[in-house]
Design a protein around this motif. Sequence first.
Motif, PDB file in Angstrom:
ATOM      1  N   LEU A  57       0.827  -1.209   0.000  1.00  0.00           N
ATOM      2  CA  LEU A  57       0.000   0.000   0.000  1.00  0.00           C
ATOM      3  C   LEU A  57       0.863   1.262   0.000  1.00  0.00           C
ATOM      4  N   ILE A  58       1.929   1.240   0.774  1.00  0.00           N
ATOM      5  CA  ILE A  58       2.824   2.393   0.804  1.00  0.00           C
ATOM      6  C   ILE A  58       3.477   2.592  -0.560  1.00  0.00           C
ATOM      7  N   ALA A  59       3.940   1.500  -1.165  1.00  0.00           N
ATOM      8  CA  ALA A  59       4.573   1.597  -2.485  1.00  0.00           C
ATOM      9  C   ALA A  59       3.600   2.156  -3.528  1.00  0.00           C
ATOM     10  N   ALA A  60       2.348   1.745  -3.437  1.00  0.00           N
ATOM     11  CA  ALA A  60       1.354   2.205  -4.409  1.00  0.00           C
ATOM     12  C   ALA A  60       0.921   3.650  -4.184  1.00  0.00           C
ATOM     13  N   HIS A  61       1.111   4.155  -2.975  1.00  0.00           N
ATOM     14  CA  HIS A  61       0.646   5.509  -2.624  1.00  0.00           C
ATOM     15  C   HIS A  61       1.762   6.260  -1.895  1.00  0.00           C
ATOM     16  N   ARG A  62       2.956   6.217  -2.450  1.00  0.00           N
ATOM     17  CA  ARG A  62       4.140   6.775  -1.775  1.00  0.00           C
ATOM     18  C   ARG A  62       3.981   8.252  -1.426  1.00  0.00           C
ATOM     19  N   ALA A  63       3.524   9.063  -2.362  1.00  0.00           N
ATOM     20  CA  ALA A  63       3.404  10.511  -2.111  1.00  0.00           C
ATOM     21  C   ALA A  63       2.422  10.790  -0.983  1.00  0.00           C
ATOM     22  N   GLU A  64       1.297  10.087  -0.992  1.00  0.00           N
ATOM     23  CA  GLU A  64       0.304  10.275   0.060  1.00  0.00           C
ATOM     24  C   GLU A  64       0.870   9.861   1.425  1.00  0.00           C
ATOM     25  N   PHE A  65       1.599   8.750   1.446  1.00  0.00           N
ATOM     26  CA  PHE A  65       2.212   8.277   2.687  1.00  0.00           C
ATOM     27  C   PHE A  65       3.230   9.278   3.214  1.00  0.00           C
ATOM     28  N   ASP A  66       4.084   9.795   2.317  1.00  0.00           N
ATOM     29  CA  ASP A  66       5.088  10.778   2.734  1.00  0.00           C
ATOM     30  C   ASP A  66       4.432  12.043   3.280  1.00  0.00           C
ATOM     31  N   ALA A  67       3.339  12.478   2.640  1.00  0.00           N
ATOM     32  CA  ALA A  67       2.625  13.661   3.124  1.00  0.00           C
ATOM     33  C   ALA A  67       2.003  13.401   4.491  1.00  0.00           C
ATOM     34  N   LEU A  68       1.469  12.211   4.679  1.00  0.00           N
ATOM     35  CA  LEU A  68       0.890  11.855   5.970  1.00  0.00           C
ATOM     36  C   LEU A  68       1.957  11.855   7.062  1.00  0.00           C
ATOM     37  N   LEU A  69       3.112  11.273   6.773  1.00  0.00           N
ATOM     38  CA  LEU A  69       4.205  11.270   7.751  1.00  0.00           C
ATOM     39  C   LEU A  69       4.660  12.692   8.079  1.00  0.00           C
ATOM     40  N   ALA A  70       4.774  13.519   7.059  1.00  0.00           N
ATOM     41  CA  ALA A  70       5.187  14.905   7.286  1.00  0.00           C
ATOM     42  C   ALA A  70       4.178  15.619   8.175  1.00  0.00           C
ATOM     43  N   GLY A  71       2.899  15.356   7.953  1.00  0.00           N
ATOM     44  CA  GLY A  71       1.870  15.962   8.784  1.00  0.00           C
ATOM     45  C   GLY A  71       1.957  15.498  10.226  1.00  0.00           C
ATOM     46  N   LEU A  72       2.255  14.223  10.441  1.00  0.00           N
ATOM     47  CA  LEU A  72       2.399  13.711  11.795  1.00  0.00           C
ATOM     48  C   LEU A  72       3.613  14.315  12.492  1.00  0.00           C
ATOM     49  N   ASP A  73       4.672  14.544  11.731  1.00  0.00           N
ATOM     50  CA  ASP A  73       5.870  15.153  12.312  1.00  0.00           C
ATOM     51  C   ASP A  73       5.630  16.602  12.711  1.00  0.00           C
ATOM     52  N   ASP A  74       4.699  17.253  12.021  1.00  0.00           N
ATOM     53  CA  ASP A  74       4.419  18.660  12.293  1.00  0.00           C
ATOM     54  C   ASP A  74       3.482  18.872  13.474  1.00  0.00           C
ATOM     55  N   VAL A  75       2.894  17.815  13.985  1.00  0.00           N
ATOM     56  CA  VAL A  75       1.961  17.931  15.110  1.00  0.00           C
ATOM     57  C   VAL A  75       2.741  18.301  16.374  1.00  0.00           C
ATOM     58  N   ALA A  76       2.259  19.302  17.058  1.00  0.00           N
ATOM     59  CA  ALA A  76       2.929  19.767  18.274  1.00  0.00           C
ATOM     60  C   ALA A  76       2.654  18.808  19.424  1.00  0.00           C
ATOM     61  N   ASP A  77       3.676  18.545  20.207  1.00  0.00           N
ATOM     62  CA  ASP A  77       3.537  17.720  21.408  1.00  0.00           C
ATOM     63  C   ASP A  77       3.117  18.647  22.550  1.00  0.00           C
ATOM     64  N   LEU A  78       1.809  18.711  22.785  1.00  0.00           N
ATOM     65  CA  LEU A  78       1.292  19.660  23.782  1.00  0.00           C
ATOM     66  C   LEU A  78       1.753  19.314  25.188  1.00  0.00           C
ATOM     67  N   ALA A  79       1.885  18.039  25.497  1.00  0.00           N
ATOM     68  CA  ALA A  79       2.358  17.637  26.832  1.00  0.00           C
ATOM     69  C   ALA A  79       3.782  18.150  27.054  1.00  0.00           C
ATOM     70  N   ALA A  80       4.623  18.045  26.046  1.00  0.00           N
ATOM     71  CA  ALA A  80       5.997  18.532  26.171  1.00  0.00           C
ATOM     72  C   ALA A  80       6.028  20.048  26.317  1.00  0.00           C
ATOM     73  N   ARG A  81       5.170  20.721  25.572  1.00  0.00           N
ATOM     74  CA  ARG A  81       5.117  22.188  25.691  1.00  0.00           C
ATOM     75  C   ARG A  81       4.651  22.632  27.076  1.00  0.00           C
ATOM     76  N   ARG A  82       3.631  21.939  27.627  1.00  0.00           N
ATOM     77  CA  ARG A  82       3.166  22.283  28.980  1.00  0.00           C
ATOM     78  C   ARG A  82       4.281  22.040  29.982  1.00  0.00           C
TER      79      ARG A  82
END
Length: 86
Positions: A57-82
């Motif tokens: 599935l990842i091989a068939a949808h590589r761009a979508e997977f990479d975008a999803l991973l990038a979005g997850l990396d951009d999520v702020a860790d609110l517990a760490a910020r607090r």
Amino acid sequence: KQRSQITTCQTCWNTAQRHPTWADDPAGRLERELGSSWGGDTRRPRANRELRAIELLIAAHRAEFDALLAGLDDVADLAARRKARR
């Protein structure tokens, strides 16, 4: 949780509480499921098929997977910020 203790073996209950959930630690959960020899290796063949399916599935949808991973990396860790604010 308390009600389920009545219908669940206490050893199983304690074991389940000691290990991570998928939401908390997916890798730790996989390690628990696949690293255990309890019950033999009956889970491993299915896990291998599922992991191969994920790979395809990842091989068939590589761009979508990479975008999803990038979005997850951009999520702020609110517990760490607090914690940092304290």
